[in-house]
Design a protein around this motif. Structure first.
Motif, mmCIF file in Angstrom:
data_model
loop_
_atom_site.group_PDB
_atom_site.id
_atom_site.type_symbol
_atom_site.label_atom_id
_atom_site.label_comp_id
_atom_site.label_asym_id
_atom_site.label_seq_id
_atom_site.Cartn_x
_atom_site.Cartn_y
_atom_site.Cartn_z
ATOM 1 N N GLY A 120 -2.892 12.906 0.488
ATOM 2 C CA GLY A 120 -1.615 12.204 0.357
ATOM 3 C C GLY A 120 -0.963 11.938 1.693
ATOM 4 N N GLY A 121 0.356 12.076 1.713
ATOM 5 C CA GLY A 121 1.159 11.642 2.849
ATOM 6 C C GLY A 121 0.711 12.173 4.206
ATOM 7 N N ILE A 124 -2.415 10.292 5.321
ATOM 8 C CA ILE A 124 -2.171 8.874 5.592
ATOM 9 C C ILE A 124 -1.393 8.719 6.889
ATOM 10 N N TRP A 410 -0.546 -1.855 5.536
ATOM 11 C CA TRP A 410 0.215 -1.803 4.279
ATOM 12 C C TRP A 410 0.859 -3.108 3.874
ATOM 13 N N ARG A 494 3.775 8.937 -6.583
ATOM 14 C CA ARG A 494 3.721 10.032 -5.629
ATOM 15 C C ARG A 494 3.023 11.206 -6.275
ATOM 16 N N LYS A 500 9.433 16.568 -6.457
ATOM 17 C CA LYS A 500 9.498 15.107 -6.334
ATOM 18 C C LYS A 500 10.157 14.466 -7.559
ATOM 19 N N TYR A 564 -4.053 7.555 -8.317
ATOM 20 C CA TYR A 564 -3.237 7.097 -7.186
ATOM 21 C C TYR A 564 -4.003 7.370 -5.891
ATOM 22 N N ASP A 565 -4.443 6.314 -5.253
ATOM 23 C CA ASP A 565 -5.100 6.433 -3.950
ATOM 24 C C ASP A 565 -4.533 5.328 -3.062
ATOM 25 N N MET A 566 -5.127 5.091 -1.903
ATOM 26 C CA MET A 566 -4.541 4.100 -0.998
ATOM 27 C C MET A 566 -4.577 2.698 -1.605
ATOM 28 N N ALA A 569 -1.802 2.548 -4.179
ATOM 29 C CA ALA A 569 -0.550 2.550 -3.415
ATOM 30 C C ALA A 569 -0.272 1.163 -2.844
ATOM 31 N N THR A 592 6.869 8.376 3.175
ATOM 32 C CA THR A 592 6.512 7.145 3.877
ATOM 33 C C THR A 592 6.247 5.979 2.931
ATOM 34 N N SER A 593 6.074 6.254 1.632
ATOM 35 C CA SER A 593 5.735 5.133 0.752
ATOM 36 C C SER A 593 6.887 4.129 0.690
ATOM 37 N N LYS A 596 6.502 1.674 3.415
ATOM 38 C CA LYS A 596 5.520 0.626 3.091
ATOM 39 C C LYS A 596 6.187 -0.450 2.250
#
Ligand SMILES: *Cc1c(COP(=O)(O)O)cnc(C)c1O
Length: 719
Positions: A120-121, A124, A410, A494, A500, A564-566, A569, A592-593, A596
């Motif tokens: 995850g974050g 990335i 992104w 996420r 979260k 949920y992967d890149m 996302a 950080t999402s 993006k």
């Protein structure tokens, strides 16, 4: 003739595939996709696997088109120019780094969905940092582990349960090459452990101009420790974890030396790799005949540490007997007694709590330590004040450098084109200049809205494809829920961790039902996320969401996407209208999402936590929760949920559905322009990398040549 063309095209495609630069260059992707779209999707956009599987006649068909060959030629030319160019930010602003590169250690790297060595974050961020350093010309080597099973692929069963699928990585089908010495022989390093010495293979990934070295311990399949490395990112018990961290830190530092790299700066992305600093000290002692204190002092001036976790329980702590068992050889090389060694990892200045803490080790040994947003800096200084008992909390020497995202990775192609038309053809090379972005206010609203509608349509088609696939697999009949291009589309993606609070909207089902069933102002919500395999609370959140998605009460307006992967996302941040982030303040270090989202004309609605606490100015998105923190989490959750619904009903929906005679939501579009004008220049990883260079790396490189190294334990200047 045709055959020659075809093999030439294949050779050129392999050339592009050999450098991960294709992951941030829009033109490369279509060159593969056009050959065989189905296969491109099936291999999860992995060019190495694509070239292994693709039918030659398919390549031949595209090769016959001169226009295709011209584009391919241009793409290869642009890659070569990129790699060769000696003119970049670092050649002007940080030439001293050329002498000895930065080594950047991280337990995970998220570079692309086809290389599953990230969860995850954190990963990335590491991937985005390598890419920005490449763009800026900052010499850097990433160091990590080649997990043979990586992180899992997620499926969701008919009851909303998470299935974790691990598959063995086939190194022939990922963009990696073995590290070779001058004679073309593979480089091996030897790793000493409590149960003997064993070999580690090294793999290289080219990431533009940056390099990533991956340590692979799976060579000897009979070895008892094979599991430890061949295995999984964040899998296994404490012992496995400790061994992985030994490989990452000690093995990682040795790997660099074996490759002939003598790093000038050691940057630890989170505490997992902190043993690298001990190995560097031991090497210095052996080479220079120094004692521990002197060697530690000289190493400290080159070490930078970034911490990411505001949760006390999120920091690695190992029992002392495990540490003694596995680190004794290293401790003896350092000439330290058990007590002195243990003290390096003691989390509290007073009594020992019987554990060895990797974060405490890194904080003690690095001359610059930073958190990843302003608010996180404040939280972190409070968390670690025990290490500096003589200082006030505000003077604890931990600063902050706020995270950013690698924009070319992104941003959607159509947004990129809009910016090229309206800001500057070369905008990606100047994206951390605030004045570049001011021009966005002059762009006609219709033009922005037109791009946004297309991106949303593409995302909804992607979601429908994924939903159909899941239905087929589960043998469910009936059409998947209708996805409505006119609805305000909220993305919530996420990791499903409790703090979260992805489920915050579910806490008032009646109010949610009214929100979702309003015919005049339709709303739909797309959820995606993985729960850690051992996190039952997180899995419960996923199950609850999936249950609502199947509940007719919500009219199919809640959608849950798998895995949920890149890739997922990218689609969601590009195509949603609104990006919702609901962490329990102050537990989101940065996030950080949502950054993006900014670059894709997606507005943020978020708790004032992490980056949003410093970024939101009232007009560039929306916030809820009033920036408050309660000690009673149930109370905090209840109040935040009420405020979230209030903001949606009284601010977000009116702005989105109030249309001009031409059908444009002008207030909404003005907010998009405000977001780009105020946030884009700052929340990108070029700005972040520049901050690391000017505040940390240059001082570290200076320490190599200066007799007055920078003061240890000061905060990075200017933060
Ligand atoms: C960007 C990204 C993240 C990190 O985003 P947060 O806002 O920190 O949750 C996590 N996972 C994936 C797949 C991402 O692309």
């Amino acid at each position: 003739m045709a055959e020659a063309l075809q093999s030439e095209v294949r050779r050129r495609l392999a050339e592009l595939a050999g450098n991960l630069r294709w992951t941030w260059s829009g033109e490369f992707d279509s060159l593969f996709r056009e050959i065989d779209l189905d296969l491109w999707r099936r291999v999860n956009h992995n060019p190495a696997a694509f070239l292994a599987d693709v039918d030659d006649t398919r390549i031949g068909a595209r090769a016959a088109d001169p226009e295709y060959r011209r584009r391919l030629e241009a793409a290869c030319g642009s890659l070569q120019n990129y790699l060769k160019s000696g003119r970049h930010w670092a050649s002007r602003h940080a030439p001293s780094l050329d002498l000895r590169p930065v080594a950047y250690f991280s337990a995970e790297f998220g570079l692309h969905e086809s290389l599953p060595i990230y969860s995850g974050g954190l990963g990335i961020l590491a991937g985005d940092h390598l890419k920005s350093c490449s763009d800026l010309g900052v010499p850097i080597w990433g160091v990590s582990i080649l997990y043979r099973q990586g992180y899992f692929t997620q499926r969701i069963d008919a009851q909303g349960g998470q299935e974790e699928i691990y598959s063995d990585l086939d190194v022939e089908r990922v963009p990696l090459e073995p590290a070779l010495d001058g004679r073309g022989q593979p480089i091996l390093i030897q790793m000493p452990t409590a149960s003997g010495v064993f070999p580690i293979d090294l793999w290289l990934a080219r990431v533009g101009r940056s390099r990533l070295v991956l340590l692979d311990g799976s060579r000897d399949p009979a070895a008892a420790h094979r599991d430890v490395f061949s295995a999984r990112l964040y899998g296994g018990d404490l012992r496995t974890r400790l061994l992985q961290e030994l490989i990452l830190g000690v093995g990682g530092y040795r790997a660099l030396l074996a490759l002939g790299i003598r790093p000038g700066v050691l940057h630890l992305n989170e505490g997992h790799s902190a043993f690298a600093l001990l190995e560097a000290i031991a090497q210095t002692m052996e080479e220079e005949g120094m004692r521990f204190d002197a060697a530690a002092e000289s190493m400290r001036a080159r070490a930078v540490f970034t911490t990411h976790t505001p949760l006390p329980a999120g920091h690695d702590r190992f029992p002392l007997d495990l540490i003694e068992e596995h680190l004794r050889p290293l401790r003896e090389r350092l000439g330290l007694s058990s007590e002195d060694f243990t003290a390096l990892g003691r989390a509290d200045a007073g009594g020992a709590d019987g554990t060895f803490c990797m974060t405490a080790l890194a904080l003690r040994l690095a001359f610059r330590s930073n958190a990843v947003s302003a608010l996180h800096g404040h939280t972190t200084r409070g968390l670690w004040r025990g290490l500096w008992p003589e200082r006030k909390t505000s003077e604890v020497p931990i600063g902050h450098i706020t995270n950013g995202v690698h924009v070319p990775t992104w941003i959607a192609g159509e947004m990129d084109q809009l910016l090229r038309r309206r800001l500057a053809e070369d905008w990606p090379t100047r994206l951390s200049h605030a004045d570049l972005w001011e021009k966005i206010t002059d762009v006609p609203p219709a033009e922005i809205w037109d791009v946004k509608r297309r991106l949303k349509q593409e995302m909804l088609e992607f979601a429908a494809r994924r939903l159909r696939k899941r239905q087929e697999r589960l043998g469910l009949s009936g059409p998947p829920p209708g996805l409505d291009p006119e609805a305000l589309t909220i993305g919530v993606a996420r990791r499903f961790a409790e703090y979260k609070r992805a489920q915050l909207l579910l806490s008032d089902p009646d109010r949610l039902e009214r929100l979702l069933r309003d015919e005049a102002r339709p709303v739909q919500i797309l959820f995606a996320g993985k729960a850690h395999p051992k996190d039952d609370v997180g899995k419960g959140i996923l199950r609850a969401l999936d249950e609502r998605a199947r509940d007719p009460r919500f009219s199919g307006r809640i959608i849950v996407l798998e895995n949920y992967d890149m890739n997922v996302a990218r689609h969601l941040v590009q195509g949603s209208d609104l990006w919702l982030n609901a962490p329990r303040r102050p537990l989101e270090a940065c996030g950080t999402s949502g950054q993006k989202a900014v670059f894709n004309a997606t507005l943020n609605l978020a708790v004032l936590d992490g980056w949003w606490a410093e970024a939101h100015d009232g007009s560039n998105g929306y916030s809820f929760g009033e920036g408050l923190t309660h000690t009673d989490t149930a109370l905090q959750d209840r109040r935040d949920a009420v405020d979230l619904f209030d903001v949606l009903e009284t601010q977000v929906l009116p702005d989105f559905f109030d249309r001009s005679p031409e059908g444009l939501p002008l207030k909404w579009i003005v907010r998009i322009q405000r977001a780009l004008a105020t946030l884009a220049w700052r929340y990108n990883s070029d700005r972040m990398a520049i901050d690391y260079v000017t505040r940390c790396y240059l001082a570290a490189a200076g320490a190599l040549t200066s007799s007055h190294p920078a003061d240890p334990w000061t905060r990075p200047p200017g933060v």
